[in-house]
Design a protein around this motif. Structure first.
Motif, PDB file in Angstrom:
ATOM      1  N   ARG A  84       0.846  -1.206   0.000  1.00  0.00           N
ATOM      2  CA  ARG A  84       0.000   0.000   0.000  1.00  0.00           C
ATOM      3  C   ARG A  84       0.875   1.248   0.000  1.00  0.00           C
ATOM      4  N   HIS A  85       1.905   1.229   0.835  1.00  0.00           N
ATOM      5  CA  HIS A  85       2.839   2.354   0.890  1.00  0.00           C
ATOM      6  C   HIS A  85       3.456   2.574  -0.492  1.00  0.00           C
ATOM      7  N   ALA A  86       3.905   1.489  -1.127  1.00  0.00           N
ATOM      8  CA  ALA A  86       4.504   1.588  -2.460  1.00  0.00           C
ATOM      9  C   ALA A  86       3.488   2.122  -3.473  1.00  0.00           C
ATOM     10  N   PHE A  87       2.260   1.608  -3.420  1.00  0.00           N
ATOM     11  CA  PHE A  87       1.231   2.025  -4.365  1.00  0.00           C
ATOM     12  C   PHE A  87       1.003   3.537  -4.299  1.00  0.00           C
ATOM     13  N   TYR A  88       0.844   4.090  -3.107  1.00  0.00           N
ATOM     14  CA  TYR A  88       0.571   5.517  -3.000  1.00  0.00           C
ATOM     15  C   TYR A  88       1.789   6.367  -3.346  1.00  0.00           C
ATOM     16  N   ALA A  89       2.987   5.874  -3.072  1.00  0.00           N
ATOM     17  CA  ALA A  89       4.192   6.597  -3.495  1.00  0.00           C
ATOM     18  C   ALA A  89       4.285   6.610  -5.021  1.00  0.00           C
ATOM     19  N   LEU A  90       3.893   5.509  -5.646  1.00  0.00           N
ATOM     20  CA  LEU A  90       3.887   5.443  -7.110  1.00  0.00           C
ATOM     21  C   LEU A  90       2.795   6.328  -7.701  1.00  0.00           C
ATOM     22  N   CYS A  91       1.620   6.364  -7.062  1.00  0.00           N
ATOM     23  CA  CYS A  91       0.534   7.232  -7.530  1.00  0.00           C
ATOM     24  C   CYS A  91       0.948   8.694  -7.484  1.00  0.00           C
ATOM     25  N   ASP A  92       1.645   9.076  -6.418  1.00  0.00           N
ATOM     26  CA  ASP A  92       2.082  10.464  -6.285  1.00  0.00           C
ATOM     27  C   ASP A  92       3.038  10.856  -7.400  1.00  0.00           C
ATOM     28  N   ARG A  93       3.833   9.908  -7.869  1.00  0.00           N
ATOM     29  CA  ARG A  93       4.821  10.208  -8.893  1.00  0.00           C
ATOM     30  C   ARG A  93       4.298   9.957 -10.304  1.00  0.00           C
ATOM     31  N   ALA A  94       3.234   9.180 -10.433  1.00  0.00           N
ATOM     32  CA  ALA A  94       2.738   8.744 -11.748  1.00  0.00           C
ATOM     33  C   ALA A  94       2.170   9.869 -12.594  1.00  0.00           C
ATOM     34  N   SER A  95       1.956  11.035 -12.019  1.00  0.00           N
ATOM     35  CA  SER A  95       1.388  12.127 -12.799  1.00  0.00           C
ATOM     36  C   SER A  95       2.357  12.640 -13.857  1.00  0.00           C
ATOM     37  N   GLY A  96       3.636  12.354 -13.702  1.00  0.00           N
ATOM     38  CA  GLY A  96       4.623  12.782 -14.693  1.00  0.00           C
ATOM     39  C   GLY A  96       4.550  11.927 -15.952  1.00  0.00           C
ATOM     40  N   THR A  97       4.824  12.522 -17.096  1.00  0.00           N
ATOM     41  CA  THR A  97       4.777  11.783 -18.346  1.00  0.00           C
ATOM     42  C   THR A  97       6.025  10.916 -18.478  1.00  0.00           C
ATOM     43  N   GLY A  98       5.838   9.757 -19.057  1.00  0.00           N
ATOM     44  CA  GLY A  98       6.958   8.857 -19.297  1.00  0.00           C
ATOM     45  C   GLY A  98       7.370   8.032 -18.085  1.00  0.00           C
TER      46      GLY A  98
END
Length: 187
Positions: A84-98
């Motif tokens: 869960r921690h990893a998922f939300y850290a990835l969601c926070d960063r996923a807004s960037g393109t590429g």
């Protein structure tokens, strides 16, 4: 589809709950990780955003890893919280393109311990957050420093260190991601 996901989630939880009999069992830790990953796939999704199943997940399980004496349900809770921690850290960063979100999971053995590593390339933790991620939340002030309350892993720390006599640590870089390291004794 939602009904099938709910049924799968409930069945997964029931399977693990029935395996817990009040004493430690010798379990293949990779099986617990696989069940936790499957459960995370049905639990974690952002509305109109990233789903856990969209994340590239790499598993590297050594073949010679012995079974570990553990409380299966508690270890599943630890893995779910880390995922869960990893998922939300990835969601926070996923807004960037590429950006390609990735979680790497490794299991190996070293002398008298089994080592588990869960690593992601999402937003990393600041040095302050790394200092208190495993601490229970308590504050007499309205200003928060360090790790946000919802990201704290004090219960996971308690399960690993008190119930399993193991160790858990975190290494992180804000630009690179975070790695959680768990060591569980074989006895």
């Amino acid at each position: 589809k939602s009904g099938a996901q709910a049924t799968a989630t409930v069945q997964n939880l029931l399977d693990f709950a029935s395996s817990h009999q009040g004493k430690k069992q010798n379990i293949n830790i990779a099986h617990i990780l696989d069940h936790s990953i499957a459960l995370a796939g049905s639990l974690y999704a952002q509305p109109n955003g990233l789903s856990f199943n969209d994340i590239a997940l790499n598993r590297e399980y050594a073949e010679d890893v012995p079974n570990v004496p553990c409380f299966t349900v508690e270890m599943q809770q630890v893995f779910l919280r880390l995922l869960r921690h990893a998922f939300y850290a990835l969601c926070d960063r996923a807004s960037g393109t590429g950006f390609v979100p990735v979680i790497n999971v490794e299991v190996g053995n070293f002398y008298d311990s089994v080592w588990i590593k869960i690593q992601h390339n999402g937003n990393g933790l600041s040095p302050e957050a790394q200092q208190d991620i495993f601490e229970p939340f308590f504050s007499n002030t309205t200003t928060l420093g360090g790790c946000a309350v919802e990201q704290r892993l004090s219960y996971s720390h308690f399960i690993i260190t008190d119930h399993h006599k193991g160790k858990i640590a975190v290494t992180s870089s804000e630009d690179v991601g975070t790695t959680f390291h768990i060591q569980l004794p074989l006895e």
